[in-house]
Design a protein around this motif. Structure first.
Motif, short mmCIF file in Angstrom:
data_model
loop_
_atom_site.label_atom_id
_atom_site.label_comp_id
_atom_site.label_asym_id
_atom_site.label_seq_id
_atom_site.Cartn_x
_atom_site.Cartn_y
_atom_site.Cartn_z
N ASP A 56 0.87 -1.18 0.00
CA ASP A 56 0.00 0.00 0.00
C ASP A 56 0.90 1.22 0.00
OD1 ASP A 56 -2.17 1.61 0.03
OD2 ASP A 56 -2.76 1.22 2.11
N VAL A 57 1.05 1.82 -1.17
CA VAL A 57 2.03 2.89 -1.35
C VAL A 57 1.38 4.25 -1.07
CG1 VAL A 57 3.51 4.05 -3.03
CG2 VAL A 57 3.28 1.56 -3.07
N ASN A 58 2.01 5.03 -0.20
CA ASN A 58 1.58 6.40 0.07
C ASN A 58 2.62 7.35 -0.51
OD1 ASN A 58 -0.85 5.93 1.67
ND2 ASN A 58 0.55 5.05 3.19
N LEU A 59 2.17 8.31 -1.31
CA LEU A 59 3.08 9.23 -1.98
C LEU A 59 2.74 10.68 -1.61
CD1 LEU A 59 2.95 7.58 -5.53
CD2 LEU A 59 4.69 7.22 -3.77
N TRP A 60 3.67 11.58 -1.88
CA TRP A 60 3.44 13.00 -1.64
C TRP A 60 2.46 13.53 -2.69
CZ3 TRP A 60 8.12 10.53 -1.39
CH2 TRP A 60 8.74 10.53 -0.14
N SER A 61 1.33 14.01 -2.25
CA SER A 61 0.24 14.36 -3.17
C SER A 61 0.58 15.53 -4.08
CB SER A 61 -1.03 14.68 -2.39
OG SER A 61 -0.81 15.74 -1.47
N ASN A 62 1.49 16.43 -3.63
CA ASN A 62 1.79 17.62 -4.43
C ASN A 62 2.94 17.40 -5.41
OD1 ASN A 62 3.57 17.39 -2.23
ND2 ASN A 62 4.12 19.57 -2.34
N LEU A 63 3.55 16.20 -5.41
CA LEU A 63 4.61 15.89 -6.36
C LEU A 63 4.05 15.06 -7.51
CD1 LEU A 63 7.61 14.90 -4.03
CD2 LEU A 63 7.14 17.12 -5.09
N THR A 64 4.71 15.12 -8.65
CA THR A 64 4.33 14.25 -9.76
C THR A 64 4.97 12.87 -9.57
OG1 THR A 64 6.25 14.80 -11.14
CG2 THR A 64 4.29 16.24 -11.31
N GLY A 65 4.47 11.89 -10.29
CA GLY A 65 5.05 10.55 -10.22
C GLY A 65 6.52 10.55 -10.59
N GLY A 66 6.87 11.30 -11.61
CA GLY A 66 8.27 11.38 -12.04
C GLY A 66 9.17 11.98 -10.98
N GLU A 67 8.66 13.02 -10.29
CA GLU A 67 9.46 13.65 -9.23
C GLU A 67 9.68 12.69 -8.06
OE1 GLU A 67 8.17 18.34 -9.86
OE2 GLU A 67 6.92 17.01 -8.63
N VAL A 68 8.67 11.90 -7.76
CA VAL A 68 8.81 10.92 -6.67
C VAL A 68 9.86 9.87 -7.03
CG1 VAL A 68 7.64 9.08 -5.40
CG2 VAL A 68 6.50 11.27 -5.75
N ILE A 69 9.82 9.39 -8.27
CA ILE A 69 10.81 8.40 -8.70
C ILE A 69 12.22 8.96 -8.57
CG2 ILE A 69 11.68 7.12 -10.70
CD1 ILE A 69 8.71 6.99 -11.65
N ASP A 70 12.42 10.20 -9.01
CA ASP A 70 13.73 10.85 -8.89
C ASP A 70 14.14 11.01 -7.43
OD1 ASP A 70 13.73 11.00 -11.62
OD2 ASP A 70 13.19 13.12 -11.72
N PHE A 71 13.16 11.39 -6.59
CA PHE A 71 13.45 11.62 -5.17
C PHE A 71 13.87 10.33 -4.48
CE2 PHE A 71 11.77 12.08 -0.73
CZ PHE A 71 12.73 12.98 -0.30
#
Length: 298
Positions: free
Chosen positions: A84-99
């Motif tokens: 169950d993945v929780n991500l930062w809602s204000n970032l894009t998917g690409g930005e999360v991958i880079d982060f």
């Protein structure tokens, strides 16, 4: 060579004992299937291996390092995907991958990243707040497989994925294996484990109840036989036969593997006109241990 090793892991939450002496070993280039129902202890074990929880007792190492004391160094060489993945809602998917890549201190392989984004059919320009559960899983999977990790720890990683994306996931696991990487795959999807894993451990109520290669475990299960004969058969005098169903000249039954030769010799005397056999599956083994339980643990 052992990449991950857990010996006698126990974990107590107050009076509740979640793990009772768990032993696991994942070798280099091996895909290890870690299976059991919800509440059996899979995620608790994985959190200990990741250094998120401290075991009450026992020892666990990854790359020969203590998972609790040296978690930071270990995480530089592993990739983790939760169910169950929780991500930062204000970032894009690409930005999360880079982060995620920067957090691991690794250099991002842009070509590999773009290839995975295309294979998983992910739109990396959208904000994570707009993603479905399946798309959040895709972000985590792309991040994991884009990393040059030596060990992948995957806890119910295909949750929310459609069958096409599950196949892409399976291809990525097999590619990692061919490159000599190791994978710990926690799953309740038995067909997925059977396709991908070299070795399997079944956990029940915090204990490993079976462990070994699929071939090692198959002898514990039954083979299903369907046959048509010219003459009548009676199985009353034979042991190792279960759930016999007869319809006309067709018989269907299950036979213990160690009795298969004896049974085949007997039925061949009845003038067999048609025979089909289905080898025992991982699901057969799994259900054997949970037979009689109403859905296992909650």
């Amino acid at each position: 060579m052992s990449v991950l090793k857990a010996e006698g892991l126990t974990k107590k939450f107050g009076k509740v004992q979640a793990l009772k002496g768990v032993n696991l070993e994942v070798n280099e280039g091996e895909v290890f299937g870690f299976i059991g129902p919800n509440g059996a202890g899979k995620s608790t074990t994985i959190r200990i291996l990741l250094g998120i929880l401290q075991a009450t007792s026992g020892k666990a190492t990854i790359f020969g390092r203590d998972v609790w004391k040296e978690a930071v160094e270990i995480h530089k060489r592993i990739a983790y995907v939760p169910g169950d993945v929780n991500l930062w809602s204000n970032l894009t998917g690409g930005e999360v991958i880079d982060f995620f890549t920067e957090m691991r201190g690794a250099k991002l392989d842009l070509d590999r990243k773009e290839e995975l984004i295309e294979r998983f059919q992910l739109d990396p320009t959208k904000k994570c707040a707009t993603y479905s559960k399946g798309n959040r899983q895709k972000v985590a999977l792309v991040s994991a497989f884009a990393a040059d990790a030596d060990l992948y720890i995957l806890d119910e990683p295909t949750s929310g994925l459609d069958p096409l994306m599950e196949r892409v996931f399976q291809e990525c696991v097999l590619e990692a294996k061919r490159e000599g990487k190791s994978v710990l795959l926690s799953s309740h999807i038995l067909s997925e484990v059977e396709k991908l894993c070299d070795t399997v451990g079944i956990i029940r109520q915090g204990e490993i109840i079976e462990s070994g290669s699929l071939n090692d475990l198959r002898h514990l299960t039954r083979t299903t036989i369907v046959l048509e004969t010219k003459n009548e058969l009676s199985f009353d005098h034979l042991s190792g036969i279960h759930d016999v169903h007869k319809e006309g000249s067709t018989y269907q039954f299950q036979v213990d593997t160690e009795k298969l030769d004896e049974v085949m010799q007997y039925v061949s005397q009845a003038g067999v006109t048609k025979i089909e056999s289905a080898p025992p599956t991982l699901e057969d083994l799994f259900m054997r241990h949970y037979e009689g339980e109403a859905g296992g643990e909650k």
